[in-house]
Write a protein that holds these residues in place. Structure first.
Motif, PDB file in Angstrom:
ATOM      1  N   GLY A 254       0.807  -1.205   0.000  1.00 17.38           N
ATOM      2  CA  GLY A 254       0.000   0.000   0.000  1.00 17.38           C
ATOM      3  C   GLY A 254       0.846   1.264   0.000  1.00 17.38           C
ATOM      4  N   LEU A 255       1.978   1.235   0.720  1.00 20.04           N
ATOM      5  CA  LEU A 255       2.862   2.395   0.759  1.00 20.04           C
ATOM      6  C   LEU A 255       3.455   2.673  -0.619  1.00 20.04           C
ATOM      7  N   VAL A 256       3.907   1.621  -1.305  1.00 28.22           N
ATOM      8  CA  VAL A 256       4.471   1.807  -2.646  1.00 28.22           C
ATOM      9  C   VAL A 256       3.421   2.372  -3.594  1.00 28.22           C
ATOM     10  N   HIS A 257       2.184   1.859  -3.510  1.00 23.96           N
ATOM     11  CA  HIS A 257       1.113   2.385  -4.371  1.00 23.96           C
ATOM     12  C   HIS A 257       0.872   3.870  -4.101  1.00 23.96           C
ATOM     13  N   ARG A 258       0.834   4.249  -2.818  1.00 27.15           N
ATOM     14  CA  ARG A 258       0.566   5.638  -2.468  1.00 27.15           C
ATOM     15  C   ARG A 258       1.708   6.548  -2.941  1.00 27.15           C
ATOM     16  N   LEU A 259       2.950   6.115  -2.729  1.00 28.21           N
ATOM     17  CA  LEU A 259       4.086   6.918  -3.166  1.00 28.21           C
ATOM     18  C   LEU A 259       4.133   7.034  -4.688  1.00 28.21           C
ATOM     19  N   HIS A 260       3.849   5.933  -5.364  1.00 27.56           N
ATOM     20  CA  HIS A 260       3.828   5.956  -6.833  1.00 27.56           C
ATOM     21  C   HIS A 260       2.751   6.908  -7.349  1.00 27.56           C
ATOM     22  N   ASP A 261       1.585   6.877  -6.728  1.00 31.25           N
ATOM     23  CA  ASP A 261       0.506   7.765  -7.167  1.00 31.25           C
ATOM     24  C   ASP A 261       0.904   9.231  -7.026  1.00 31.25           C
ATOM     25  N   ASP A 262       1.564   9.567  -5.913  1.00 33.55           N
ATOM     26  CA  ASP A 262       2.022  10.946  -5.728  1.00 33.55           C
ATOM     27  C   ASP A 262       3.048  11.322  -6.785  1.00 33.55           C
ATOM     28  N   LEU A 263       4.005  10.424  -7.038  1.00 31.17           N
ATOM     29  CA  LEU A 263       5.035  10.698  -8.031  1.00 31.17           C
ATOM     30  C   LEU A 263       4.426  10.859  -9.421  1.00 31.17           C
ATOM     31  N   ALA A 264       3.506   9.972  -9.769  1.00 31.57           N
ATOM     32  CA  ALA A 264       2.868  10.030 -11.089  1.00 31.57           C
ATOM     33  C   ALA A 264       2.071  11.315 -11.258  1.00 31.57           C
ATOM     34  N   ASP A 265       1.397  11.740 -10.193  1.00 24.72           N
ATOM     35  CA  ASP A 265       0.600  12.962 -10.257  1.00 24.72           C
ATOM     36  C   ASP A 265       1.478  14.186 -10.494  1.00 24.72           C
ATOM     37  N   LEU A 266       2.669  14.191  -9.919  1.00 22.18           N
ATOM     38  CA  LEU A 266       3.568  15.343 -10.042  1.00 22.18           C
ATOM     39  C   LEU A 266       4.371  15.347 -11.336  1.00 22.18           C
ATOM     40  N   THR A 267       4.663  14.175 -11.886  1.00 26.82           N
ATOM     41  CA  THR A 267       5.558  14.083 -13.043  1.00 26.82           C
ATOM     42  C   THR A 267       4.860  13.697 -14.340  1.00 26.82           C
ATOM     43  N   GLY A 268       3.649  13.156 -14.260  1.00 29.42           N
ATOM     44  CA  GLY A 268       2.966  12.659 -15.442  1.00 29.42           C
ATOM     45  C   GLY A 268       3.332  11.238 -15.814  1.00 29.42           C
ATOM     46  N   LEU A 269       4.110  10.573 -14.976  1.00 27.54           N
ATOM     47  CA  LEU A 269       4.539   9.210 -15.251  1.00 27.54           C
ATOM     48  C   LEU A 269       3.334   8.278 -15.343  1.00 27.54           C
ATOM     49  N   ALA A 270       3.271   7.483 -16.426  1.00 31.63           N
ATOM     50  CA  ALA A 270       2.150   6.567 -16.631  1.00 31.63           C
ATOM     51  C   ALA A 270       2.512   5.122 -16.336  1.00 31.63           C
ATOM     52  N   ALA A 271       3.807   4.804 -16.259  1.00 25.38           N
ATOM     53  CA  ALA A 271       4.230   3.413 -16.050  1.00 25.38           C
ATOM     54  C   ALA A 271       3.937   2.980 -14.624  1.00 25.38           C
ATOM     55  N   THR A 272       3.825   1.690 -14.419  1.00 23.80           N
ATOM     56  CA  THR A 272       3.677   1.126 -13.079  1.00 23.80           C
ATOM     57  C   THR A 272       5.014   0.534 -12.635  1.00 23.80           C
ATOM     58  N   PRO A 273       5.236   0.442 -11.309  1.00 23.95           N
ATOM     59  CA  PRO A 273       6.521  -0.100 -10.836  1.00 23.95           C
ATOM     60  C   PRO A 273       6.769  -1.527 -11.316  1.00 23.95           C
ATOM     61  N   ALA A 274       8.003  -1.778 -11.740  1.00 26.85           N
ATOM     62  CA  ALA A 274       8.380  -3.135 -12.150  1.00 26.85           C
ATOM     63  C   ALA A 274       8.853  -3.952 -10.956  1.00 26.85           C
ATOM     64  N   ALA A 275       9.455  -3.303  -9.972  1.00 30.61           N
ATOM     65  CA  ALA A 275       9.930  -3.979  -8.756  1.00 30.61           C
ATOM     66  C   ALA A 275      10.041  -2.924  -7.667  1.00 30.61           C
ATOM     67  N   SER A 276       9.989  -3.365  -6.425  1.00 31.75           N
ATOM     68  CA  SER A 276      10.107  -2.419  -5.313  1.00 31.75           C
ATOM     69  C   SER A 276      10.621  -3.130  -4.074  1.00 31.75           C
ATOM     70  N   VAL A 277      11.233  -2.349  -3.183  1.00 30.73           N
ATOM     71  CA  VAL A 277      11.654  -2.842  -1.887  1.00 30.73           C
ATOM     72  C   VAL A 277      11.428  -1.710  -0.888  1.00 30.73           C
ATOM     73  N   VAL A 278      10.911  -2.050   0.302  1.00 34.27           N
ATOM     74  CA  VAL A 278      10.583  -1.056   1.317  1.00 34.27           C
ATOM     75  C   VAL A 278      11.371  -1.346   2.578  1.00 34.27           C
ATOM     76  N   TYR A 279      11.980  -0.302   3.142  1.00 37.17           N
ATOM     77  CA  TYR A 279      12.628  -0.394   4.453  1.00 37.17           C
ATOM     78  C   TYR A 279      11.970   0.626   5.376  1.00 37.17           C
ATOM     79  N   ARG A 280      11.595   0.171   6.556  1.00 36.00           N
ATOM     80  CA  ARG A 280      10.985   1.050   7.552  1.00 36.00           C
ATOM     81  C   ARG A 280      11.972   1.299   8.683  1.00 36.00           C
TER      82      ARG A 280
END
Length: 441
Positions: free
Chosen positions: A350-376
């Motif tokens: 869910g965090l990756v989806h939320r961060l991606h949505d913010d990035l896409a909204d600001l940059t116009g990026l249409a692609a979806t993440p191919a891979a991700s890793v999260v560290y808390r």
């Protein structure tokens, strides 16, 4: 531990986790090693270049590509003005022509050289001080996304003296920040660098020093006075005797160990705050990123007033030459601020989806993440509030004659440079104080 070994002390490092380094942490994504904690070093910081040379890591140093940084303003990306740092502007013209400020905000910022000296003599919030000098827009639209993101905190609560000591000194000496900085130019120029293979190579190399006894998976439960020194008790039957103890720990953990020995010092440390943050490394198809102008910069910053989960993004494959290869484009995204509980409500996916949505909204990026890793990093970003330096001085005054010391980012400031300075200072204090006789014997 390295500095203690240099002066003849036998240093044992008790590490609670299975690896040393804390937020010097590197991991692999899509077959590439990236940093998920600290991301870069500044070579002008005292001790950094010397340490890399000593650890024979100079050949692994990679210098960052020059490139613009974007600031999100009213949903649009504007170029971060030249001369704008975490502690405020050093040049006015780039600020007033940046289109980040309104006409009224530009006029207010331009008045700074004519405003009377405004440092009260005691510690103040960095945001309030800079707003008084340059106006609220400079603080909210520039200082907040820079210094506020760096500390994951509220610039209207963070200490000027603790988070921006150079600015604090300038403000005490000069009436105008901009004119004072202009007169004070000429210091050594530094570069932002990283290491191929990740910054964790630094702490891995330190841990390999044969003079240092490193014990991972060894959390300490209790520190008890014993025979003029201390007995450190872990979980199970482990116990270790020591002449002196250095607590390089988050303040809440240090407070738990110190409180039975000194209740006042424990209470002071327990009153300190820390923010939880998270880092997500995401890869996108390079072809999908190439058509978007924003990704020709090194990254973007977002003010807290935007209300987004994303607070900053670094375009790793643009910033670092060694990550600019293959079909993957790597982006590092950061989240988490003091007082923001959303991290705890989101799963990693869910965090990756939320961060991606913010990035896409600001940059116009249409692609979806191919891979991700999260560290808390839960409760690991110290909040150096107004009066922080006085609190730490009071704690150290109580601990100095007890062969106890505190060291690290929670006390002396975030960033590797501050941690190196903290280490040198603590060892010097121990060796000129009660530990000196033990080592010489």
């Amino acid at each position: 531990a390295m500095h203690l070994a240099d002066v003849g002390a036998h240093a044992t490092v008790l590490e609670a986790s299975d690896r040393v380094g804390g937020q010097l942490c590197s991991t692999a994504i899509a077959g590439v090693t990236v940093d998920v904690g600290a991301e870069s070093l500044y070579t002008a910081t005292p001790g950094v270049t010397e340490l890399l040379r000593r650890l024979q890591l100079n050949d692994a140093v990679v210098e960052a590509n020059k490139g613009r940084t974007w600031v999100a303003t009213a949903g649009r990306l504007r170029r971060l003005p030249d001369g704008m740092g975490p502690a405020g502007p050093s040049r006015l013209w780039p600020i007033v022509t940046s289109r980040i400020l309104s006409p009224a905000g530009m006029l207010r910022a331009a008045c700074e050289p004519f405003i009377p000296s405004s440092h009260p003599g005691n510690d103040v919030a960095v945001g309030g001080y800079l707003a008084g000098r340059f106006g609220a827009q400079v603080t909210d639209r520039l200082v907040d996304p820079l210094l506020g993101n760096l500390h994951a905190g509220d610039v209207h609560r963070l200490s000027l003296a603790a988070t921006a000591p150079a600015l604090d000194r300038e403000a005490r000496r000069h009436r105008s920040v901009v004119l004072g900085r202009r007169r004070g130019t000429g210091g050594p120029a530094g570069r932002f660098v990283t290491l191929a293979g990740g910054l964790a190579r630094i702490t891995d190399a330190l841990a390999a020093d044969p003079r240092i006894d490193v014990r991972p998976n060894t959390p300490v439960r209790r520190v008890t006075p014993s025979n003029g020194g201390y007995l450190l008790t872990g979980y199970g039957c482990q116990s270790i005797e020591a002449d002196a103890v250095v607590l390089a720990l988050p303040s809440s953990v240090a407070a738990h160990l110190i409180a039975p020995l000194d209740a006042v010092a424990g209470d002071l440390l327990n009153g300190m705050e820390a923010a939880s943050v998270a880092t997500a490394i995401v890869s996108y198809p390079r072809a999908a990123v190439a058509s978007h102008a924003a990704f020709r910069g090194n990254g973007l910053l977002i003010p807290s007033s935007a209300g987004r989960t994303l607070k900053a993004a670094t375009f790793l494959s643009r910033k670092w030459p060694h990550l600019d290869a293959g079909n993957e484009f790597f982006v590092r995204m950061s989240a988490g601020r003091a007082g923001d509980g959303r991290l705890g409500e989101l799963s990693d996916v869910g965090l990756v989806h939320r961060l991606h949505d913010d990035l896409a909204d600001l940059t116009g990026l249409a692609a979806t993440p191919a891979a991700s890793v999260v560290y808390r990093w839960p409760a690991t970003m110290p909040q150096l509030m107004v009066g922080h330096l006085d609190v730490i001085a009071a704690v150290r005054q109580r601990l100095d004659q007890q062969r106890l010391a505190i060291a690290g980012a929670a006390y002396d400031g975030v960033g590797m440079g501050n941690c190196l300075r903290s280490a040198r200072s603590v060892v010097q204090g121990l060796m000129t104080g009660p530990l000196a006789a033990s080592v010489s014997a």
